[in-house]
Design a protein around this motif. Structure first.
Motif, short mmCIF file in Angstrom:
data_model
loop_
_atom_site.label_atom_id
_atom_site.label_comp_id
_atom_site.label_asym_id
_atom_site.label_seq_id
_atom_site.Cartn_x
_atom_site.Cartn_y
_atom_site.Cartn_z
N ASP A 38 -2.52 16.13 8.75
CA ASP A 38 -1.16 16.51 9.13
C ASP A 38 -0.98 16.61 10.64
N GLN A 39 -2.07 16.76 11.36
CA GLN A 39 -2.00 16.91 12.81
C GLN A 39 -2.18 15.59 13.55
N LEU A 40 -2.37 14.50 12.82
CA LEU A 40 -2.55 13.19 13.44
C LEU A 40 -1.29 12.35 13.28
N ALA A 41 -1.06 11.51 14.26
CA ALA A 41 0.05 10.55 14.17
C ALA A 41 -0.29 9.50 13.11
N ASP A 42 0.73 8.86 12.56
CA ASP A 42 0.49 7.85 11.54
C ASP A 42 -0.44 6.75 12.03
N TYR A 43 -0.28 6.32 13.29
CA TYR A 43 -1.15 5.24 13.77
C TYR A 43 -2.60 5.71 13.85
N GLU A 44 -2.82 7.00 14.09
CA GLU A 44 -4.19 7.52 14.12
C GLU A 44 -4.81 7.54 12.72
N LEU A 45 -4.01 7.89 11.73
CA LEU A 45 -4.50 7.83 10.34
C LEU A 45 -4.86 6.40 9.96
N LEU A 46 -4.01 5.46 10.36
CA LEU A 46 -4.32 4.05 10.08
C LEU A 46 -5.59 3.62 10.81
N GLU A 47 -5.75 4.08 12.03
CA GLU A 47 -6.98 3.76 12.77
C GLU A 47 -8.21 4.21 11.98
N LEU A 48 -8.17 5.41 11.42
CA LEU A 48 -9.31 5.91 10.65
C LEU A 48 -9.64 4.98 9.49
N LEU A 49 -8.62 4.45 8.84
CA LEU A 49 -8.86 3.51 7.74
C LEU A 49 -9.37 2.17 8.26
N LEU A 50 -8.76 1.70 9.33
CA LEU A 50 -9.13 0.39 9.87
C LEU A 50 -10.52 0.37 10.50
N PHE A 51 -11.00 1.53 10.95
CA PHE A 51 -12.36 1.60 11.51
C PHE A 51 -13.37 1.04 10.52
N GLN A 52 -13.15 1.31 9.24
CA GLN A 52 -14.10 0.88 8.21
C GLN A 52 -14.04 -0.63 7.98
N ALA A 53 -12.85 -1.18 8.05
CA ALA A 53 -12.67 -2.61 7.79
C ALA A 53 -13.02 -3.47 9.00
N LEU A 54 -12.80 -2.94 10.19
CA LEU A 54 -13.02 -3.69 11.43
C LEU A 54 -13.88 -2.86 12.37
N PRO A 55 -15.18 -2.77 12.10
CA PRO A 55 -16.03 -1.82 12.81
C PRO A 55 -16.21 -2.05 14.31
N ARG A 56 -16.01 -3.22 14.81
CA ARG A 56 -16.26 -3.47 16.23
C ARG A 56 -15.03 -3.99 16.96
N ARG A 57 -13.88 -3.51 16.56
CA ARG A 57 -12.63 -3.99 17.14
C ARG A 57 -11.75 -2.80 17.50
N ASP A 58 -10.98 -2.94 18.56
CA ASP A 58 -9.99 -1.94 18.92
C ASP A 58 -8.85 -2.05 17.92
N VAL A 59 -8.70 -1.05 17.07
CA VAL A 59 -7.72 -1.15 15.99
C VAL A 59 -6.40 -0.43 16.29
N LYS A 60 -6.31 0.25 17.42
CA LYS A 60 -5.06 0.96 17.74
C LYS A 60 -3.87 0.00 17.82
N PRO A 61 -3.98 -1.14 18.53
CA PRO A 61 -2.83 -2.06 18.56
C PRO A 61 -2.45 -2.57 17.17
N LEU A 62 -3.45 -2.86 16.35
CA LEU A 62 -3.18 -3.32 14.99
C LEU A 62 -2.48 -2.23 14.18
N ALA A 63 -2.94 -1.00 14.29
CA ALA A 63 -2.32 0.11 13.56
C ALA A 63 -0.85 0.26 13.97
N LYS A 64 -0.59 0.18 15.26
CA LYS A 64 0.80 0.31 15.73
C LYS A 64 1.66 -0.87 15.29
N ASP A 65 1.09 -2.07 15.30
CA ASP A 65 1.83 -3.25 14.83
C ASP A 65 2.18 -3.13 13.35
N LEU A 66 1.22 -2.67 12.55
CA LEU A 66 1.47 -2.51 11.12
C LEU A 66 2.57 -1.48 10.86
N LEU A 67 2.56 -0.40 11.61
CA LEU A 67 3.62 0.61 11.46
C LEU A 67 4.98 0.04 11.84
#
Length: 85
Positions: A38-67
């Motif tokens: 509840d204390q994280l922004a939606d893009y941060e929650l998506l980052e947590l999920l994307l970390f697992q799928a894309l372990p060596r990539r900066d996923v913040k831009p992808l999370a924001k694009d998906l949102l």
């Protein structure tokens, strides 16, 4: 005249060279564990999920694009896989 008592020590040489994003994943995981989702922004929650799928990539831009594309965290996680690719 300065006596040296009020001077701050120089930061460690490696600290000045460390990129700001170094350790980002661990800090985000720690915040999630400490404060909950509840204390994280939606893009941060998506980052947590994307970390697992894309372990060596900066996923913040992808999370924001998906949102931007799907409108919300719920919109992203319920989207059909074919629309996300």
């Amino acid at each position: 005249m300065a006596t040296g008592d009020d001077e701050q020590p120089d930061p460690a040489p490696d600290a000045a060279k460390t990129p700001h994003f170094h350790g980002h994943r661990q800090r985000l995981k720690d915040r999630f564990l400490k404060t909950g989702g509840d204390q994280l922004a939606d893009y941060e929650l998506l980052e947590l999920l994307l970390f697992q799928a894309l372990p060596r990539r900066d996923v913040k831009p992808l999370a924001k694009d998906l949102l931007d594309r799907f409108g919300s965290f719920a919109g992203v996680v319920t989207a059909e896989a074919s629309l996300i690719r």
